[in-house]
Design a protein around this motif. Structure first.
Motif, PDB file in Angstrom:
ATOM      1  N   ASP A 168       1.328  -3.638  -6.323  1.00 37.32           N
ATOM      2  CA  ASP A 168       1.234  -2.872  -4.884  1.00 37.32           C
ATOM      3  C   ASP A 168       1.292  -3.386  -3.178  1.00 37.32           C
ATOM      4  OD1 ASP A 168       0.349  -0.439  -3.147  1.00 37.32           O
ATOM      5  OD2 ASP A 168      -1.031   0.149  -4.157  1.00 37.32           O
ATOM      6  N   PRO A 169       2.450  -3.166  -3.091  1.00 36.84           N
ATOM      7  CA  PRO A 169       2.817  -3.892  -1.627  1.00 36.84           C
ATOM      8  C   PRO A 169       2.437  -2.487  -0.103  1.00 36.84           C
ATOM      9  CG  PRO A 169       4.497  -2.206  -2.534  1.00 36.84           C
ATOM     10  CD  PRO A 169       3.742  -2.162  -3.619  1.00 36.84           C
ATOM     11  N   HIS A 170       1.653  -2.153  -0.270  1.00 38.15           N
ATOM     12  CA  HIS A 170       0.560  -1.350   0.369  1.00 38.15           C
ATOM     13  C   HIS A 170      -0.744  -3.023   0.822  1.00 38.15           C
ATOM     14  CE1 HIS A 170       3.467   1.487   1.117  1.00 38.15           C
ATOM     15  NE2 HIS A 170       3.214   2.102  -0.668  1.00 38.15           N
ATOM     16  N   VAL A 171      -1.197  -2.558  -0.416  1.00 34.59           N
ATOM     17  CA  VAL A 171      -2.177  -3.922  -0.976  1.00 34.59           C
ATOM     18  C   VAL A 171      -2.408  -5.201  -0.224  1.00 34.59           C
ATOM     19  CG1 VAL A 171      -4.567  -4.720  -2.611  1.00 34.59           C
ATOM     20  CG2 VAL A 171      -3.592  -2.118  -2.346  1.00 34.59           C
ATOM     21  N   PHE A 172      -0.802  -5.587  -1.028  1.00 29.84           N
ATOM     22  CA  PHE A 172      -0.290  -7.278  -1.268  1.00 29.84           C
ATOM     23  C   PHE A 172       0.701  -7.374   0.113  1.00 29.84           C
ATOM     24  CE2 PHE A 172      -3.131  -7.134  -4.533  1.00 29.84           C
ATOM     25  CZ  PHE A 172      -4.405  -8.390  -4.230  1.00 29.84           C
ATOM     26  N   VAL A 173       0.723  -7.342   1.028  1.00 31.35           N
ATOM     27  CA  VAL A 173       2.121  -6.637   1.767  1.00 31.35           C
ATOM     28  C   VAL A 173       2.977  -7.995   1.913  1.00 31.35           C
ATOM     29  CG1 VAL A 173       3.042  -5.604   4.087  1.00 31.35           C
ATOM     30  CG2 VAL A 173       0.499  -5.151   2.789  1.00 31.35           C
ATOM     31  N   PRO A 174       3.986  -7.524   0.891  1.00 35.11           N
ATOM     32  CA  PRO A 174       5.100  -9.486   1.467  1.00 35.11           C
ATOM     33  C   PRO A 174       4.998  -9.188   2.959  1.00 35.11           C
ATOM     34  CG  PRO A 174       6.667  -7.335   0.239  1.00 35.11           C
ATOM     35  CD  PRO A 174       4.586  -6.561   0.704  1.00 35.11           C
ATOM     36  N   ASN A 175       5.788 -10.613   2.950  1.00 35.92           N
ATOM     37  CA  ASN A 175       6.330 -11.141   4.741  1.00 35.92           C
ATOM     38  C   ASN A 175       5.482 -10.261   5.390  1.00 35.92           C
ATOM     39  OD1 ASN A 175       8.022 -12.642   3.295  1.00 35.92           O
ATOM     40  ND2 ASN A 175       9.647 -10.323   2.544  1.00 35.92           N
ATOM     41  N   ALA A 176       3.995 -10.340   5.575  1.00 36.63           N
ATOM     42  CA  ALA A 176       3.472 -10.045   6.719  1.00 36.63           C
ATOM     43  C   ALA A 176       3.305 -10.956   7.702  1.00 36.63           C
ATOM     44  CB  ALA A 176       2.489  -9.392   6.585  1.00 36.63           C
ATOM     45  N   PRO A 177       3.551 -10.653   8.736  1.00 37.77           N
ATOM     46  CA  PRO A 177       3.418 -11.884   9.777  1.00 37.77           C
ATOM     47  C   PRO A 177       1.797 -12.567   9.840  1.00 37.77           C
ATOM     48  CG  PRO A 177       4.160  -9.956  11.249  1.00 37.77           C
ATOM     49  CD  PRO A 177       3.831  -9.307   9.763  1.00 37.77           C
ATOM     50  N   GLY A 178       0.701 -11.216  10.222  1.00 33.42           N
ATOM     51  CA  GLY A 178      -0.289 -11.753  10.177  1.00 33.42           C
ATOM     52  C   GLY A 178      -1.322 -11.033   8.384  1.00 33.42           C
ATOM     53  N   GLN A 179      -2.116 -10.631   8.757  1.00 32.08           N
ATOM     54  CA  GLN A 179      -3.207 -10.421   7.619  1.00 32.08           C
ATOM     55  C   GLN A 179      -1.913  -9.346   6.687  1.00 32.08           C
ATOM     56  OE1 GLN A 179      -5.055  -9.908   4.942  1.00 32.08           O
ATOM     57  NE2 GLN A 179      -6.079 -11.380   6.561  1.00 32.08           N
TER      58      GLN A 179
END
Ligand code: SF4
Ligand code: FES
Length: 142
Positions: free
Chosen positions: A29-40
């Motif tokens: 689930d890329p909304h819960v575990f966001v790939p390549n997010a700069p912060g959280q």
């Protein structure tokens, strides 16, 4: 990177040292575990508790853990213990594991010998070129 991200119904823990970058989480689930997010990059409020539990338990390395706060069951030992060989990589254990007095249920253990975080795999098998496919070597065909 390690820590716990809290939300009303479930807290989600992440241990960067344990992650083998199998991407089950971001593909789950890329909304819960966001790939390549700069912060959280972990957002437990973006899906149901059941979905987060299922994705966390699909994390082979145990890098992702959870603590339910909705009264539902916490992670338990599997009915059958398993060890899976990951191609050219670590041994993925799913069982009750007690190490240094801490209990966990998933771990990927170094099989190549090159990890700097033993007994856990730290991805060094990629750099060291570890090859153990389990396939017999290809023979030259006449
Ligand atoms: S090992 Fe776990 S935390 Fe790391 S990418 Fe895979 S599923 Fe995600
Ligand atoms: S198997 Fe991954 S570092 Fe050894």
């Amino acid at each position: 990177m390690a820590g716990m991200v809290e939300s009303d119904k479930i807290d989600v823990g992440f241990s960067g040292k344990r992650c083998i970058h199998s991407r089950n989480c971001v593909l789950g689930d890329p909304h819960v575990f966001v790939p390549n997010a700069p912060g959280q990059w972990i957002h437990p409020e973006a899906a149901s508790v059941e979905k987060i539990v299922a994705i966390a338990e699909s994390c082979p390395s145990g890098a992702i853990t959870y603590v339910r706060k909705d009264g539902g069951p916490q992670e338990q030992s599997p009915v059958v213990n398993t060890v899976r060989l990951r191609e050219n990589g670590p041994l993925a254990v799913h069982a009750e594991i007690v190490l240094d007095g801490e209990t966990s249920y998933r771990a990927t253990l170094c099989r190549c010998g090159a990890s700097e975080s033993k007994p856990f795999c730290d991805g060094s098998h990629n750099k060291s070129g570890f090859a153990a496919t389990g396939e017999p070597p290809l023979k030259d065909t006449p």
